[in-house]
Enzyme design. Sequence first.
Site, PDB file in Angstrom:
ATOM      1  N   ALA A 166      32.145  37.574  43.235  1.00 24.24           N
ATOM      2  CA  ALA A 166      31.200  38.685  43.120  1.00 24.24           C
ATOM      3  C   ALA A 166      30.792  39.004  41.689  1.00 24.24           C
ATOM      4  O   ALA A 166      29.684  39.503  41.459  1.00 24.24           O
ATOM      5  CB  ALA A 166      31.786  39.935  43.770  1.00 24.24           C
ATOM      6  N   ALA A 167      31.684  38.776  40.728  1.00 23.69           N
ATOM      7  CA  ALA A 167      31.353  39.116  39.340  1.00 23.69           C
ATOM      8  C   ALA A 167      30.185  38.253  38.849  1.00 23.69           C
ATOM      9  O   ALA A 167      30.064  37.097  39.263  1.00 23.69           O
ATOM     10  CB  ALA A 167      32.581  38.910  38.456  1.00 23.69           C
ATOM     11  N   PRO A 168      29.303  38.788  38.013  1.00 23.42           N
ATOM     12  CA  PRO A 168      29.344  40.096  37.353  1.00 23.42           C
ATOM     13  C   PRO A 168      28.853  41.267  38.194  1.00 23.42           C
ATOM     14  O   PRO A 168      28.827  42.393  37.715  1.00 23.42           O
ATOM     15  CB  PRO A 168      28.437  39.882  36.141  1.00 23.42           C
ATOM     16  N   GLY A 169      28.431  41.035  39.427  1.00 32.79           N
ATOM     17  CA  GLY A 169      28.195  42.140  40.345  1.00 32.79           C
ATOM     18  C   GLY A 169      26.764  42.483  40.687  1.00 32.79           C
ATOM     19  O   GLY A 169      26.528  43.376  41.511  1.00 32.79           O
ATOM     20  N   LYS A 212      24.397  40.926  42.479  1.00 33.09           N
ATOM     21  CA  LYS A 212      24.059  40.728  43.894  1.00 33.09           C
ATOM     22  C   LYS A 212      24.859  41.679  44.778  1.00 33.09           C
ATOM     23  O   LYS A 212      24.352  42.167  45.798  1.00 33.09           O
ATOM     24  CB  LYS A 212      24.302  39.275  44.299  1.00 33.09           C
ATOM     25  N   ASP A 234      36.808  38.326  43.768  1.00 32.99           N
ATOM     26  CA  ASP A 234      36.634  37.404  42.651  1.00 32.99           C
ATOM     27  C   ASP A 234      38.008  36.965  42.168  1.00 32.99           C
ATOM     28  O   ASP A 234      39.007  37.640  42.397  1.00 32.99           O
ATOM     29  CB  ASP A 234      35.861  38.076  41.506  1.00 32.99           C
ATOM     30  N   ASP A 244      41.657  33.742  44.838  1.00 26.91           N
ATOM     31  CA  ASP A 244      41.079  32.424  44.572  1.00 26.91           C
ATOM     32  C   ASP A 244      40.499  31.910  45.882  1.00 26.91           C
ATOM     33  O   ASP A 244      41.234  31.581  46.814  1.00 26.91           O
ATOM     34  CB  ASP A 244      42.169  31.487  44.047  1.00 26.91           C
ATOM     35  N   ASP A 295      28.296  33.061  46.292  1.00 31.23           N
ATOM     36  CA  ASP A 295      27.487  32.691  45.125  1.00 31.23           C
ATOM     37  C   ASP A 295      28.405  31.886  44.206  1.00 31.23           C
ATOM     38  O   ASP A 295      29.043  32.432  43.318  1.00 31.23           O
ATOM     39  CB  ASP A 295      26.946  33.943  44.435  1.00 31.23           C
ATOM     40  N   CYS A 329      23.073  28.751  41.059  1.00 30.64           N
ATOM     41  CA  CYS A 329      21.963  28.715  40.098  1.00 30.64           C
ATOM     42  C   CYS A 329      21.916  27.328  39.468  1.00 30.64           C
ATOM     43  O   CYS A 329      21.597  27.169  38.292  1.00 30.64           O
ATOM     44  CB  CYS A 329      22.096  29.806  39.039  1.00 30.64           C
TER      45      CYS A 329
END
Length: 357
Positions: free
Chosen positions: A105-108, A110, A126, A144, A161, A214
């Site tokens: 999830a980081a950096p958050g 989305k 995360d 993990d 992601d 990405c």
Amino acid sequence: EAVRWPDRATELCVPTWMLRRWDAQFGKQATTAMGQAFLQVPETYIRVPEGVEPPPNVEPTEVRGAYRVADGGDPSGFRIQDIGSQSIVPLLQLEPGQSFLDIAAAPGGKFLQAMETPNLRGIACDGSLKRLREIEAEACVVADATRPLPFSQKFDRILVDAPCSGTGTIGRNPEIRWRAQPGDLARHHERQVKMLAETLKSLAPGGLLVYSTCSLEIEENEDVIKRVMNDFSGRMKLQHTTRRTPGTDSGDGFYAAVLRSISGREEPAMVEILPSGLAADFGNLARDIERVSVPGVSTLHLDVMDGHFVPNISFGPPVIQSIRKLTKLKLDCHLMVERPDLIVPAVADAGANSISV
């Protein structure tokens, strides 16, 4: 007078190996447009939640809530988030009241965008406690995702992601041109396959999972989906995939695949029993662990205390390490300490499967 470059790789400032891959995948015309886009100053986009008045000098985009900051625009007070990133969350088709899990999830960005959905029951997960602490989330779990996740419930919606090479963000992170190496892709692929395969086990029947990166590379995108779909044949349906290509689409490059669980009738909810280490006799750990290692028990819960945040009536990494040697049960460690960030590495090294704070 126009500069005469010695070759396309130099003109586009792209390593030869990368240029050849993109030419084969996208074609020379699209690759040239992409390389030229990466040489431009990236545009700035902000996230404007529904019901909030956009600031002056911003322009709406094809992604709802994503606004491009025009000349003279001031993004102060709004979260900067690329349009490519903002295009992923709508694929989840979130509805009020659903359960939602965000892996890595980081950096958050989305996660916060998803939580604009009313009454969404979201969990940010995360592998880094330090990065999780930067997210404004009520429910955070350190885990993990390449290993079994510590959730007994199933989730209606999941976002994976996945960490990747980031080649779709070269315009914003130009060092990736030279940092990325061909051998990295196989390593990323294996990690991404493990993350997606483990996370799919937490998807509720009929639920949606969005896998995104990405990256522009096939190994991290189509090849991951193909391999995992083969492993989950008959249980998952690939609904569709989408891609944003710099030079063709605005913003960073992204890939996303939408998977739906087609499992049969949902099984009745089960209560998972997590025996607590607090009840153990430290002089007879092996005996007590054997006593609780019965069918239906897959996880042992351990509280780690420091005598400051709460009274120290439990144990730390050395005992966790000893317990790890005595059992194959998953170890769920709850850190009830003042500075959890200082102890997470030691707890993980001692053998914890999941860590919560």
